[in-house]
Design an enzyme around this catalytic site. Structure first.
Site, mmCIF file in Angstrom:
data_model
loop_
_atom_site.group_PDB
_atom_site.id
_atom_site.type_symbol
_atom_site.label_atom_id
_atom_site.label_comp_id
_atom_site.label_asym_id
_atom_site.label_seq_id
_atom_site.Cartn_x
_atom_site.Cartn_y
_atom_site.Cartn_z
ATOM 1 N N CYS A 1 1.266 3.469 12.810
ATOM 2 C CA CYS A 1 2.378 4.247 12.279
ATOM 3 C C CYS A 1 2.721 5.420 13.181
ATOM 4 C CB CYS A 1 2.051 4.755 10.895
ATOM 5 S SG CYS A 1 1.429 3.448 9.861
ATOM 6 N N HIS B 1 -1.616 -7.621 2.743
ATOM 7 C CA HIS B 1 -1.535 -8.150 4.107
ATOM 8 C C HIS B 1 -2.656 -7.689 5.035
ATOM 9 C CE1 HIS B 1 0.227 -4.717 6.530
ATOM 10 N NE2 HIS B 1 0.470 -4.276 5.313
ATOM 11 N N THR C 1 12.341 -7.270 -9.862
ATOM 12 C CA THR C 1 11.902 -8.642 -10.105
ATOM 13 C C THR C 1 10.580 -8.911 -9.392
ATOM 14 O OG1 THR C 1 14.183 -9.354 -10.332
ATOM 15 C CG2 THR C 1 12.561 -11.073 -9.825
ATOM 16 N N ASN D 1 -8.238 3.997 8.235
ATOM 17 C CA ASN D 1 -7.657 2.894 8.995
ATOM 18 C C ASN D 1 -7.784 3.085 10.506
ATOM 19 O OD1 ASN D 1 -5.738 4.931 7.875
ATOM 20 N ND2 ASN D 1 -4.404 4.100 9.460
ATOM 21 N N SER E 1 -3.547 -3.372 -0.873
ATOM 22 C CA SER E 1 -2.458 -4.079 -0.208
ATOM 23 C C SER E 1 -2.928 -5.469 0.188
ATOM 24 C CB SER E 1 -2.013 -3.302 1.035
ATOM 25 O OG SER E 1 -0.996 -4.009 1.706
ATOM 26 N N GLY F 1 0.807 -1.215 0.000
ATOM 27 C CA GLY F 1 0.000 0.000 0.000
ATOM 28 C C GLY F 1 0.840 1.265 0.000
HETATM 29 C C1 LIG Z 1 -1.823 -0.304 5.920
HETATM 30 C C2 LIG Z 1 -2.228 0.856 5.092
HETATM 31 C C3 LIG Z 1 -1.371 1.380 4.118
HETATM 32 C C4 LIG Z 1 0.029 0.847 3.908
HETATM 33 O O1 LIG Z 1 0.019 -0.405 3.286
HETATM 34 P P1 LIG Z 1 1.319 -1.340 3.394
HETATM 35 O O2 LIG Z 1 1.018 -2.466 2.472
HETATM 36 O O3 LIG Z 1 1.430 -1.760 4.814
HETATM 37 O O4 LIG Z 1 2.482 -0.524 2.942
HETATM 38 C C5 LIG Z 1 -1.824 2.432 3.354
HETATM 39 N N1 LIG Z 1 -3.048 2.948 3.530
HETATM 40 C C6 LIG Z 1 -3.908 2.484 4.454
HETATM 41 C C7 LIG Z 1 -5.263 3.086 4.580
HETATM 42 C C8 LIG Z 1 -3.523 1.425 5.281
HETATM 43 O O5 LIG Z 1 -4.361 0.976 6.204
#
Ligand SMILES: *Cc1c(COP(=O)(O)O)cnc(C)c1O
Length: 395
Positions: free
Chosen positions: A327, A202, A238, A152, A200, A72
């Site tokens: 974060c 995960h 890659t 988030n 993203s 993300g």
């Molecule tokens: C977790 C998150 C990201 C960052 O994604 P990553 O794959 O962890 O770098 C960006 N935006 C939002 C809203 C998120 O919750």
């Protein structure tokens, strides 16, 4: 018995068994470089192509409108920087919401140093974007309007379709960070009308370190990772073949089980919110009550207590939560999201995010309420700040 209860799914999720199994052969047997001209390479490419087709179908775009990234953060960086730079001859004014993820906020600061001007749209006390305010700050030199699909920290789901319409009426492009929304809400990029969208893996039970950016056909943005010919020469490096395959599998499962998960996870959340508001004095629910809120999210500010101390008490009892966003935790700054919602600094410091997942149970939720009640009572009894005032009223 030692408990391990995970209520931090907005930070990351466990990799699903199905996604893991789908990935395994790509570590050991199908290990070719997807850029290679031989059979090993072709096998890897097959996995990547299938993954791209799967995700494209889910969000209703063409496979060649999807670019795989490292997650993300990279997708946000690429969309924002890449679009701003590609359009800078037309204008250097960019608009985002003030409650974006750090991947956008910090990129905004960096773009400012490059000579771009950033404006922030207003949000109301629940985190919803004020569309009239947005219209009022758009200028002829505005090229980019970016807003997350769902927040988030407080779970607010934003009116992206309306924002995209406003952007296009004013000759700007629309970007959305759908990291928290993908796999949870139905997404049709054509219907939404967005030009760029981040995802993203995960956050939806896929592997870490992989994500995607949707770039609408006809829109050209600058690359930020230059290198080899991967991703149709737009993103060097890659290809993370196993990661991409696991991402698509996780996305497929999330899409297949979307309604079931939404209903189950939001029932846990509602039970939790109802109990906390009824049983814990002097708390504030941050974000929307129920409508317009991500099913997994419950975020509270606890008056007279630091969020961090509650987090440690819960951790001692085996319960994993987050204070503010993952974060900004570790820093002593109040949450930029809660400040944008108009919370006073005291409350913006005292927030705890619970984010539930499909493997959580009602028993875990009830246990957490009991631990939380005891922790809040104990911390307040020790706090010199705690001066109960008049009637106890939760909002
Ligand atoms: C977790 C998150 C990201 C960052 O994604 P990553 O794959 O962890 O770098 C960006 N935006 C939002 C809203 C998120 O919750």
């Amino acid at each position: 018995m030692e408990k391990h209860i995970y209520f931090d799914h907005a930070a990351t999720t466990p990799l699903s068994e199905e996604a893991f199994n789908k990935m395994k052969p790509y570590f050991t047997e199908i290990y070719g470089n997807a850029n290679s001209q031989h059979a090993f390479g072709r096998e890897a490419v097959k996995g990547v192509d299938e993954a791209r087709d799967t995700i494209a179908k889910i969000i209703n775009c063409r496979p060649n409108e999807l670019y795989f990234t490292s997650g993300g953060t990279e997708s946000d960086n690429w969309a924002f920087r890449g679009a701003a730079r590609a359009m800078q001859r037309k204008g250097k004014h960019l608009i985002i919401s003030p409650i974006e993820h750090a991947a956008m906020i910090m990129t905004a600061h960096a773009l400012e140093k490059e000579g771009f001007e950033i404006s922030y749209m207003k949000v109301d006390e629940y985190g919803f974007v004020d569309l009239e305010h947005l219209k009022s700050i758009i200028r002829p030199d505005t090229t980019f309007i970016g807003c997350m699909m769902a927040n988030n920290e407080v779970g607010t789901i934003e009116p992206i379709k309306e924002i995209a319409k406003i952007a296009h009426e004013h000759g700007a492009i629309c970007f959305t960070d759908a990291v928290q929304a993908a796999g949870v809400l139905k997404i049709d990029v054509k219907d939404l009308g967005v030009d760029l969208m981040s995802m993203s893996s995960h956050k939806i039970y896929g592997p870490k370190g992989v994500g995607a950016l949707y770039i609408r056909t006809g829109l050209s943005i600058e690359s930020i990772i230059t290198g080899g010919h991967q991703e149709r020469m737009k993103r060097g490096g890659t290809t993370n073949v196993a990661g991409v395959v696991g991402f698509a599998e996780a996305f497929k499962i999330a899409d297949r089980d979307m309604d079931k998960n939404f209903e189950y996870v939001s029932s846990l959340r509602d039970h939790f919110i109802d109990r906390v508001l009824a049983e814990v004095p002097y708390v504030k629910l941050n974000g929307p009550r129920k409508e317009g809120r991500l099913p997994a999210n419950a975020d509270f500010s606890f008056k007279y207590i630091e969020g961090e101390s509650i987090l440690f008490s819960l951790d001692l009892a085996g319960i994993a939560v987050s204070s503010g966003s993952a974060c900004s935790s570790g820093s002593l700054e109040p949450s930029h999201v809660l400040l944008a919602l108009g919370l006073p600094e005291g409350l913006a410091h005292g927030s705890i995010r619970f984010s539930f997942g499909k493997h959580n149970t009602l028993e875990e939720v009830d246990y957490a309420v009991e631990v939380l009640k005891a922790a809040v009572e104990r911390l307040r009894s020790m706090s010199p700040l705690f001066k109960p005032e008049g009637e106890i009223k939760n909002v």
